[in-house]
Design a protein around this motif. Structure first.
Motif, short mmCIF file in Angstrom:
data_model
loop_
_atom_site.label_atom_id
_atom_site.label_comp_id
_atom_site.label_asym_id
_atom_site.label_seq_id
_atom_site.Cartn_x
_atom_site.Cartn_y
_atom_site.Cartn_z
N ALA A 195 0.83 -1.20 0.00
CA ALA A 195 0.00 0.00 0.00
C ALA A 195 0.87 1.25 0.00
N SER A 196 2.02 1.20 0.68
CA SER A 196 2.90 2.36 0.70
C SER A 196 4.34 1.92 0.95
N VAL A 197 5.27 2.64 0.34
CA VAL A 197 6.70 2.41 0.52
C VAL A 197 7.34 3.74 0.90
N HIS A 198 8.02 3.75 2.01
CA HIS A 198 8.68 4.95 2.50
C HIS A 198 10.18 4.86 2.21
N VAL A 199 10.63 5.61 1.21
CA VAL A 199 12.06 5.72 0.95
C VAL A 199 12.63 6.62 2.05
N THR A 200 13.49 6.06 2.89
CA THR A 200 13.92 6.76 4.09
C THR A 200 15.41 7.07 4.04
#
Length: 277
Positions: free
Chosen positions: A180-185
């Motif tokens: 649902a979501s990917v956080h590039v951190t």
């Protein structure tokens, strides 16, 4: 990429829960399960009175019998599931288990490291070394009490614009595209044309978006904290189901040497981590 063959490595005393978890993950993705049960032989006697003693030989015979029994038990356990599988055992001489594991990992898309192996420092090191450094295959660490899935809803992608991170992202592309979501951190990113780009994270975000990934870029200050701690806390804050990251280090004389962030994540994993090099 799609994970069609998944390898899990166990020791002769590992719990059935590792096997069941591996079978469940294979069931989720329709993958074939490959199991390698590893028994590590005791080193030969050394020193002034070193001889091939009867006691040492008898111990090896007992170890082989225990390995055979463990392989048979694993086969019975996995046969109660609905996944296709193959199970083998290897009696690894001192210091060679990583080579045996690496040879098997060549024919897998992903190597699972369950809680039982994570609790055994020597076997854990051999599995990581053989998988990441010799076979160059991605690994997935499954900590105790975590809920592993090959269909995570929220993923944290640790990003630093290095080749290892890019390799990890490519290995996890299909998985992230379904999330649902990917956080590039990024932690303490610096804008630089030759490194992170003028807008850190923008390039990889665009790359992932073209693969259908719902991506957000999170730039975080370390504020004097270790980078691993920042990543782990952010994973909690966003309710991440998985961390995807590159592994940094090198292998020398079959000894594994990791950089600080990678080692900390390996030692203190709280949620599943997919790692590639």
């Amino acid at each position: 990429m799609a994970f069609k063959t998944i390898l899990t490595v166990t020791g002769v005393d590992n719990s059935d829960s590792d096997l069941q978890t591996a079978a469940d993950l294979c069931g989720q993705s329709g993958a074939h399960l490959s199991v390698l049960v590893v028994a590590m032989a005791p080193p030969p006697p050394i020193g002034e009175y070193a001889t091939v003693s009867t006691i040492w030989l008898e111990q090896r015979d007992r170890d082989r019998e225990k390995l055979e029994a463990s392989v048979n038990h694993a086969r019975e356990t996995v046969s109660r599931t609905d996944v296709s599988f193959e199970i083998d055992g290897v009696y690894a001489e001192a210091g060679t288990a990583d080579r045996d594991i690496g040879d098997r990992a060549l024919y897998a898309d992903l190597v699972l490291i369950g809680p039982s192996v994570l609790s055994q420092a020597d076997l854990k090191r051999q599995v990581i070394n053989g998988s990441l450094f010799q076979a160059m295959r991605p690994i997935m660490l499954i900590p105790t009490d975590s809920k592993p899935s090959l269909g995570p809803k929220t993923v944290l992608l640790a990003w630093d614009s290095r080749a290892e991170a890019a390799h990890a992202a490519r290995e996890a592309l299909e998985l992230m595209a379904k999330a649902a979501s990917v956080h590039v951190t990024l932690v303490d990113p610096e804008a630089a044309r030759g490194e992170s780009g003028e807008e850190p994270g923008a390039d990889v975000a665009a790359y992932l978006a073209r693969h259908g990934v719902n991506v957000t870029v999170d730039q975080l200050p370390s504020a004097g904290r270790p980078v691993a701690s920042v990543l782990q806390q952010h994973a909690v804050d966003i309710s991440a189901d998985m961390i995807v990251m590159g592994a940094y280090g090198h292998s020398r004389v079959r000894e594994l040497i990791f950089g600080g962030v990678t080692k900390s994540m390996l030692d203190d994993a709280a949620i599943p981590i997919l790692m590639a090099r």
